[in-house]
Design a protein around this motif. Sequence first.
Motif, PDB file in Angstrom:
ATOM      1  N   ARG A 208     155.513  12.690  51.086  1.00 43.64           N
ATOM      2  CA  ARG A 208     155.778  14.097  51.394  1.00 43.64           C
ATOM      3  C   ARG A 208     155.142  14.427  52.740  1.00 43.64           C
ATOM      4  O   ARG A 208     154.038  13.982  53.037  1.00 43.64           O
ATOM      5  N   ALA A 321     150.511  22.407  52.865  1.00 43.97           N
ATOM      6  CA  ALA A 321     149.795  21.297  52.242  1.00 43.97           C
ATOM      7  C   ALA A 321     149.713  21.483  50.732  1.00 43.97           C
ATOM      8  O   ALA A 321     149.991  20.561  49.956  1.00 43.97           O
ATOM      9  N   ARG A 322     149.332  22.670  50.316  1.00 43.56           N
ATOM     10  CA  ARG A 322     149.181  22.944  48.879  1.00 43.56           C
ATOM     11  C   ARG A 322     150.527  22.853  48.161  1.00 43.56           C
ATOM     12  O   ARG A 322     150.651  22.158  47.144  1.00 43.56           O
ATOM     13  N   ASN A 324     153.486  21.526  49.078  1.00 43.08           N
ATOM     14  CA  ASN A 324     154.152  20.218  49.114  1.00 43.08           C
ATOM     15  C   ASN A 324     153.454  19.221  48.205  1.00 43.08           C
ATOM     16  O   ASN A 324     154.114  18.398  47.554  1.00 43.08           O
ATOM     17  N   CYS A 325     152.130  19.269  48.151  1.00 39.94           N
ATOM     18  CA  CYS A 325     151.402  18.352  47.269  1.00 39.94           C
ATOM     19  C   CYS A 325     151.721  18.645  45.806  1.00 39.94           C
ATOM     20  O   CYS A 325     151.974  17.731  45.011  1.00 39.94           O
ATOM     21  N   GLY A 342     146.463   7.971  46.179  1.00 39.36           N
ATOM     22  CA  GLY A 342     147.048   8.758  47.253  1.00 39.36           C
ATOM     23  C   GLY A 342     146.399   8.442  48.580  1.00 39.36           C
ATOM     24  O   GLY A 342     145.170   8.325  48.682  1.00 39.36           O
ATOM     25  N   TYR A 344     146.388   9.913  52.534  1.00 37.47           N
ATOM     26  CA  TYR A 344     146.794  11.056  53.355  1.00 37.47           C
ATOM     27  C   TYR A 344     146.515  10.755  54.819  1.00 37.47           C
ATOM     28  O   TYR A 344     145.366  10.524  55.210  1.00 37.47           O
ATOM     29  N   ILE A 365     144.615  19.396  49.252  1.00 38.95           N
ATOM     30  CA  ILE A 365     145.177  18.196  48.631  1.00 38.95           C
ATOM     31  C   ILE A 365     144.119  17.485  47.793  1.00 38.95           C
ATOM     32  O   ILE A 365     144.395  17.017  46.675  1.00 38.95           O
ATOM     33  N   LEU A 401     151.577  12.508  53.122  1.00 46.21           N
ATOM     34  CA  LEU A 401     150.951  12.112  51.855  1.00 46.21           C
ATOM     35  C   LEU A 401     151.801  11.036  51.193  1.00 46.21           C
ATOM     36  O   LEU A 401     152.994  11.235  50.950  1.00 46.21           O
TER      37      LEU A 401
END
Length: 407
Positions: A208, A321-322, A324-325, A342, A344, A365, A401
């Motif tokens: 992502r 960020a929030r 999409n994660c 994960g 990043y 994230i 990510l």
Amino acid sequence: MKVGIGYCNTKNSFEAGKTAAASAIGTGEIDKPGLVLAFCHHQVNAEDFFRGLRSVAGEDVPIVGGSAIGIITNSDLSYQGFPAGIAILQSERLVFKTACAGDLEQDERLAGKRLGEDLSPSTNGKLLLIFYDSVKSPPTAATPLVMNASPLLIQGIEEAIAPSVPILGAGLVGDFEFSPTRQFCGYSVASQKVVGTLFGGDLHHYCRIMHGLTPMDGVYHTITKKQGSFIYEVDGQPVVKLIDDLYGNASWRKQVPVKRLCIGVNHGDKYGPHEEGKYVNRLITGVLPDGKGIVLFEPDLDAGTEILFMLRDSVGMIESARNNCLALMAGIENEGKKPVFGLYIDCAGRTAALSDTLHEEASEIVRIFNQRNIPFLGFYSGDAIAPLLAKSRGLDWTGVLWVIAEG
């Protein structure tokens, strides 16, 4: 699959490597390391750190990665002092093949092709993870910063490996001054290299891209004079004067890179609603010493390209960020799979220090991964590489990510 994360922030680089490796092996309950992903700040002696890792992880495990401006883990986030972080992966179901190619500063395309040729005999390759030296030549008082070009590197790789194999990775930078970088090339430490690990076997992976730029005014402009990564004129006007007018002053000329303004190319509906996932953005690394042009991170915007001036949106960056994660995690879990690691890759321009925010975007994230107890490693890079709109591309001022899952 087992994954262990290690972190250290100490001046003694050899001990930092030993400490990080021992921590990763302990937390991940690793008994047979398969691959080490390792990153360290410019102030860390890369050779000593590498030797420290090797003394604990063993002689036969490949170590890939290199310089980073900062490190992000489940418990630490720092770009101050001597941050270093690693992830050790162990899996009987995954296959790793690592190779590297040099002379990147001489010919990015040829280096990419040599890397691809070394890896192409591998079968069942599902993803290629690469790390390369971002800095072709550091900035001086008389010369601008020049970066190694990811589009040429990707082109060379795809001449040897099918474009259907997604490429993920980063151009490495060790500090905010763009000092020369180091790469961990499997079994050695070097500069001006590209190192790649081809993942095969029973691999379930997801990616992502995090954004956070918005068009300044929605007005399209056309590049009318450029050379390499230098842009001299837009709409037939000197681009430096045009940006002076946008800012209302010339203070931005002292910034390396320019803090608030980027250049974007919209690959979606030209006059439709803003869709951040259809933009490719380019950082402005600074002004040429003679003041006659600007320097971009990448040289891929040709004369005739329509561009928009993009503003960094600090609130939008954190929300991206929030959101999409969370969306990525929901998609994985809806498929009945379990995220186990994960990685990043975060542009250093997204740090709170360069984004004028009180809150680190990457901490959003980290919080989501910690809620699920998933091992996590991140680092601050120069740029990132990831698939966007069905093509592997170099991306500026984005976070990428990557998640490995089982199920």
